[in-house]
Structures are given as C-alpha cells and as structure tokens.
Write a protein that holds these residues in place. Structure first.
Motif, PDB file in Angstrom:
ATOM      1  N   ARG A 127     -12.108  12.561  20.258  1.00 13.45           N
ATOM      2  CA  ARG A 127     -12.593  11.825  21.427  1.00 13.45           C
ATOM      3  C   ARG A 127     -12.133  12.487  22.729  1.00 13.45           C
ATOM      4  O   ARG A 127     -12.890  12.634  23.685  1.00 13.45           O
ATOM      5  N   LEU A 129      -9.237  11.612  14.919  1.00 12.55           N
ATOM      6  CA  LEU A 129     -10.378  11.028  15.640  1.00 12.55           C
ATOM      7  C   LEU A 129     -10.068  10.904  17.124  1.00 12.55           C
ATOM      8  O   LEU A 129     -10.947  11.120  17.973  1.00 12.55           O
ATOM      9  N   GLU A 130      -8.825  10.539  17.471  1.00 11.46           N
ATOM     10  CA  GLU A 130      -8.450  10.442  18.869  1.00 11.46           C
ATOM     11  C   GLU A 130      -8.529  11.806  19.551  1.00 11.46           C
ATOM     12  O   GLU A 130      -8.983  11.933  20.699  1.00 11.46           O
ATOM     13  N   GLU A 136      -0.476   7.163   3.238  1.00  8.05           N
ATOM     14  CA  GLU A 136      -0.290   6.452   4.516  1.00  8.05           C
ATOM     15  C   GLU A 136      -0.220   7.444   5.666  1.00  8.05           C
ATOM     16  O   GLU A 136      -0.810   7.228   6.735  1.00  8.05           O
ATOM     17  N   ALA A 158      -3.697   8.621   6.458  1.00  7.26           N
ATOM     18  CA  ALA A 158      -4.473   7.681   7.272  1.00  7.26           C
ATOM     19  C   ALA A 158      -4.102   7.798   8.741  1.00  7.26           C
ATOM     20  O   ALA A 158      -4.977   7.792   9.626  1.00  7.26           O
ATOM     21  N   LEU A 159      -2.811   7.941   9.012  1.00  7.58           N
ATOM     22  CA  LEU A 159      -2.385   8.094  10.409  1.00  7.58           C
ATOM     23  C   LEU A 159      -2.893   9.418  10.978  1.00  7.58           C
ATOM     24  O   LEU A 159      -3.320   9.476  12.142  1.00  7.58           O
ATOM     25  N   ASP A 160      -2.825  10.472  10.163  1.00  6.20           N
ATOM     26  CA  ASP A 160      -3.315  11.766  10.636  1.00  6.20           C
ATOM     27  C   ASP A 160      -4.813  11.720  10.930  1.00  6.20           C
ATOM     28  O   ASP A 160      -5.294  12.291  11.918  1.00  6.20           O
ATOM     29  N   GLN A 161      -5.586  11.042  10.086  1.00  4.61           N
ATOM     30  CA  GLN A 161      -7.032  10.943  10.318  1.00  4.61           C
ATOM     31  C   GLN A 161      -7.320  10.159  11.602  1.00  4.61           C
ATOM     32  O   GLN A 161      -8.239  10.497  12.359  1.00  4.61           O
ATOM     33  N   LYS A 162      -6.557   9.077  11.818  1.00  2.00           N
ATOM     34  CA  LYS A 162      -6.742   8.307  13.042  1.00  2.00           C
ATOM     35  C   LYS A 162      -6.442   9.162  14.268  1.00  2.00           C
ATOM     36  O   LYS A 162      -7.180   9.149  15.261  1.00  2.00           O
ATOM     37  N   ARG A 163      -5.325   9.931  14.180  1.00  2.00           N
ATOM     38  CA  ARG A 163      -4.982  10.826  15.298  1.00  2.00           C
ATOM     39  C   ARG A 163      -6.028  11.915  15.476  1.00  2.00           C
ATOM     40  O   ARG A 163      -6.370  12.285  16.609  1.00  2.00           O
TER      41      ARG A 163
END
Length: 622
Positions: free
Chosen positions: A378, A374-375, A364, A367-372
């Motif tokens: 960007r 990607l941010e 879990e 998943a949060l680290d991967q989302k961060r």
C-alpha cells in the motif's frame, strides 16, 4: 267518444296453468265456478295475455303462464267487435296471429300484423287503461282497503295510477332546487374584488419605463466594454489557479517525505518474502509430525497397558495362556525393558510436540509478515500515486505560468481593465434589477388579464345558470299545471259517471248501504280520505271500489267487458246478494265475467251462463 266494445265469445287454452286443453264459452253474463287451484285466476290472466301479450300481474312473467313442465303455452280468444268476428291466437314464445270473418259461414281470413297499428286498431284500449277499467285486480283492491294513499293522493289518483306523473313533478321540483343551488354556488364563487383599470394602467407604464431603462443600459455596457483590453477576471482566475497549484504541489511533496523511502520498503519486502517461504516449507512437514505424534501416543499407551498386565503377573506368576510359572527375574527384566521403551516413547512425544509448537509459531509469524507485506505494498502504491500527482501538478503550473506571462507584461492595461470591469459589474447588477422589475410587471399584467377573463367567464356561467333555473321553473310549472288539468278533467268525467251509476244503483238503499254521489264525490276529490273510509265496512268499500272502476272506465275508456276474479270472497250472504244484483245490472251495459269458488254466489245470477271448470261437457246456462 269511446271505440266499439269487445264481446268475448270463446277461449281455448293449451298448456296454460293447470289446463292441458280447455275450451270455455262466454255470454253477456258468465259465472266461472271452480274450487281453489282449478284455474280461475289463470283464466283471467289468459284473457289479458291474449289481448295484450303480457301478464296482468306485473310481478310475473309471460312464461309463468305455461303449464308446469311445458316450455310454451297457447291461448286463442274468439270475440266480436262492431259486427265482425275475430280470432286472436298467442303463444308464450311467438308472435300473435289474427284472423277475421264477416259472417257465420265465412272463412277465417288472416290479418297481417307486420304493422303493430293493425292490432291496436282492433283492440283500441291501451293495456294500462284496460287493466284498470276492465279487470278486477286483487292487488289494487287490497291497496285500496289499506287506507294508505301514496304521496297524499286523492282516491281517484290512486286508482288511475298517477304515480309516474307525481314522481315526475317531484323530479322537476328537485331539478329546480338544484338549479337554484348551482346558481347560488356560482355567484358565491365569483371574484368579489373588481378589476381596477387605474392599477392596470399604472403597471403598464411602469413596465414601459423599465424596458426603456434596460435598453439604455445595454448601450452603456457596449461603450464600457473594450475588446482590446485584457480581461481582469481571467487574470484573477489564472492567478488563483496558479497559487492553488503551488500550494497543492508543496502539500504533495510534504506527504511524500512522511512515507518511508522506497529502497527501505523494497529491502523489507524481500526479507518478508524469504521468511514467508521458509514458514511455508516448515508448515509442509506439519502433517508428518502430527502423524508421528499420534503413533508415539499410541505406542506409549500400549506400553502402559503391558506394564499394567506385567504387574498382575507379580501377584500370580503364571502365564495366562499356558498356565506355566514365570520366574520373577524374567518379570523384572521385562518390566525394566518396557519402562525403558515407554520413556523413549514419551521423549519422542515431547520432541514432536515441540516441533508442532514451532510450526504454529512460524504460521503466526507468517500471518504477521503477510499483513506487513500488504502494508508495504500500500505504501509503495501511495508513493507511486503521489509521484504521478506531482508530475501532473508540475505540468499544470507550467501551463498556467505560460498563460500568465502576457498579463504580467501589461500590468497597466490590467489595472485599466479592472476599473472598467468595476463599472461594468455595477451596470450588470442594475440590469438584473431592471429585468426582475420587467418580469414582475409582466406577471402583474398577466394576473390582471386572467382576473378579467375569469370575471367574464363567471358572468357567462351566472347567465347560463339563470337560464337553466328559468327553464326548470317553467318546466315545473308546466308539469304542475298539466297534472292539475288532468286531474280536473278526469274528475269532471268521473263526477258525471259516478252520478249516473249511483242513481242507477239506487237499490242499494234497501240493503242499508249508503253510497251516493253525496258521500262518494268528496272522497274522490279529498286528500287524506282515510277517515271516511274507516267509517265503512269491508263490503261497502268493495262496492265503492267497483263503482269507482265503472265510473273511471266510462271516463277513460274500457274494452266493453268487466272481468272479476272472486269478488265475493269474505262477504256475508246479504252482501253477496247485493253484489250479484249489482253485477247483473252492470251486465246490461257491459259484458261481465265473474270467477268464484262459492257455489251459493254462483247460483245468484239468473239468466247468466255458468261455466264449471271441472266439467268436461258443454257448459250449460243457469
């Protein structure tokens, strides 16, 4: 003057109707006797077919004459005309053949028929006329007895078949009505408003004035414009672009300041990448932990089952296999051992479960680290885009500053150019107004021209419609006069012939049948003659019908023969005798051939030839 009459001598039938092969001979008065369905009507049709190559009944085809099962039939007709003997042969599927001879012992000479006028010269009466004047047609008699004249015709028109002429007159009348309707429609469609020459001339002058003012204004614009002065429009445009660029650059820099520094983003990116790798490493052992958890659960369940079996031994201390007694001390020791092992299995299960929970937490977090991550990517890309746009805007501002430098050095010339530019803009607006006036005047002139052309075209169409209506009027009157003239001439001829025949048949008075020219002629020329016919019996109508056919034959022409198919059907004995006497009188002037299925009626013709259709021998005279 009618042509020489034809006198039938003999007929040969091959595969015609019910006849396989049949030869019949005729005299001046011949009675063809036979029962029903022995070929009486077929004989009448065969004579007409031999002469004209068509079927007397217009509803049937020539092929209907053939014997059932045969593809072709043949009729050979022997006749005399003006002292010359002829033999005319026709088949239902080939051209006719004509032969001629001048003496009883002379051979038959073929007559070439490559020219159709040759056969028309021998049989000079047209088929339509012959079917009316030389053949007794049952369908015509039935129509005559129905008392229903078409188009309110006279009896004469009904018998001579003037339907086509009356239909033609009706069509010409409809054409005349249609021509008048078209003319009226064209007149209604013509423009009601007439063209005003004064309005056209006024529009033309206004157009000339506007074009002249436009030319003068163009000269004024040439004087206002100075190519050496700077263009104030360009200066204003460059200034607005430079100011917009400065504002855009400030906005980009403010946007860049709101984003996190690139160094911070890079450090955070490395930390997140390390944590993601650790989570992936920990997740790799998740399958092994899951396998171990399954083994621990299975071991615990097995120990529980053994402990349950051991409890059963306490109630019955004997081995279930060998039936030997087991000491209680041994059962107790074994129970403690199993409980110890089960406690260890449960502890292992708890540890493995905790390890799996830790793996899930790592996933879990991953998943949060991967989302961060990607941010962060960007934001880093947005940093790069803003920096590139800042560089582009900076370069554009440099170019604009270079273009504005000459204008800033000559501010006086720019103000002078602005003054001239104001006058030029006013002149240009005036020029646009003049151009719109010119276009409006030209459109008005074109509309006037189109209206004039349309009015001329309408006048031509009206004149053409008037000519067509006049032609239709003349044609309708010509047809009307022709039909009336034809009826008048035929009526005069029939009147004379009826008078002669009625005087010749004065013997009818002895049979209480009053049909003289006094009663006959009014019915011939009267419209709506049903009432007079309704006063007669059926036999009187038949006599009237036959007398009219004889009279019309004298007026229109006939073949010289009169062929009747079963005319005595439905008559009583007295009327049969009257009809036989009448036909015997006719035989003195024409050849008469009568078919009948009434033996008594067939025996009423003294001196005539009787032909029995069912006999095979030579026909004998009555």
């Amino acid at each position: 003057m009618h042509s020489a009459p034809i006198r039938l001598k003999k007929i040969k039938l091959e595969n015609i109707g019910c006849f396989v092969r049949k030869t019949l001979r005729f005299s001046g008065m011949s009675v063809i006797f036979g029962e029903n369905r022995t070929g009486k009507s077929t004989l009448v049709y065969a004579v007409y077919f031999a002469l004209y190559g068509a079927h007397l009944n217009s509803n049937l085809k020539v092929a209907d004459l053939c014997r059932k099962g045969e593809t072709a039939g043949k009729v050979t007709l022997y006749f005399e005309k003006a002292g010359t003997a002829y033999k005319l042969g026709r088949t239902t599927e080939a051209l006719p053949r004509l032969f001629r001879r001048t003496g009883p012992e002379a051979p038959w000479d073929p007559v070439p028929l490559h020219d159709p006028d040759v056969l028309d010269a021998v049989i000079s009466i047209p088929a339509e006329t012959a079917s009316l004047t030389s053949f007794f047609r049952e369908s015509e008699l039935i129509y005559f007895l129905q008392d229903m004249p078409k188009y309110n015709q006279t009896m004469l028109q009904s018998l001579i078949g003037m339907d086509d002429g009356i239909i033609l007159r009706s069509r010409f009348k409809k054409a005349l009505s249609r021509a008048r309707e078209v003319k009226k429609a064209i007149e209604s469609a013509a423009p009601k408003k007439r063209l005003d020459p004064l309005a056209v001339e006024l529009t033309r002058r206004q157009l000339d004035d506007a074009e002249k003012a436009l030319a003068d204004l163009d000269l004024t614009l040439q004087k206002i414009r100075d190519p050496h002065l700077p263009d104030p429009t360009v200066y204003k445009l460059l200034s607005r672009q430079h100011q917009a660029g400065v504002q855009n650059l400030a906005a980009l820099r403010a946007l860049a300041e709101k984003l996190p520094p690139q160094e911070t983003l890079a450090a955070e990116r490395e930390t997140l990448a390390f944590r993601i790798r650790e989570a992936e490493t920990a997740a790799a052992g998740a399958e092994e932990l899951q396998r171990r958890l399954g083994a621990a659960v299975q071991k615990r369940d097995t120990l529980r089952l053994r402990l349950k079996h051991l409890g059963a031994l306490e109630n019955r201390p004997a081995c279930p296999v060998c039936e030997q007694e087991v000491p209680p001390e041994q059962i107790t020791a074994l129970g403690r051992k199993i409980e110890s092992q089960m406690a260890q299995a449960e502890a292992d299960q708890t540890g493995i479960t905790a390890g799996l929970e830790a793996v899930r937490n790592l996933r879990e977090a991953q998943a949060l680290d991967q989302k961060r991550l990607l941010e962060i990517e960007r934001q880093a890309q947005e940093h790069r885009d803003i920096e590139q746009r800042i560089r582009d805007v900076t370069e554009q501002l440099a170019v604009l500053a270079s273009d504005l430098k000459p204008f800033e050095q000559s501010q006086g010339a720019v103000h002078e150019a602005e003054a001239r530019f104001g006058r030029e803009q006013a002149a240009l607006r005036q020029r646009v107004d003049l151009q719109e006036q010119i276009i409006r005047h030209r459109v008005a002139l074109k509309r006037h021209e189109d209206d004039g052309t349309q009015a001329d075209e309408h006048q031509k169409h009206i004149a053409l419609a008037e000519r067509k209506a006049l032609v239709c009027t003349v044609a309708f009157r010509a047809v009307e006069e022709a039909i009336q003239g034809l009826g008048s001439r035929l009526l005069e001829k029939v009147r004379g012939s009826v008078g002669e025949w009625s005087r010749h048949f004065s013997f009818l008075d002895r049979f209480d049948i009053q049909i003289t020219d006094r009663e006959l002629l009014p019915m011939i020329q009267a419209r709506g003659y049903q009432y007079k016919l309704n006063q007669m019996s059926k036999s009187e109508r038949i006599f009237l019908y036959l007398m009219l056919k004889l009279a019309i034959g004298d007026a229109l022409g006939h073949l010289g023969l009169f062929m009747l198919d079963d005319p005595a059907d439905g008559l009583d004995l007295k009327r049969k005798q009257t009809l036989a006497y009448l036909l015997a009188e006719v035989a003195g002037r024409r050849q008469v051939l009568v078919t009948t299925n009434d033996a008594d009626f067939a025996g009423m013709f003294a001196g005539g030839r009787r032909v029995d259709l069912e006999e095979r021998g030579v026909p004998e005279a009555v």
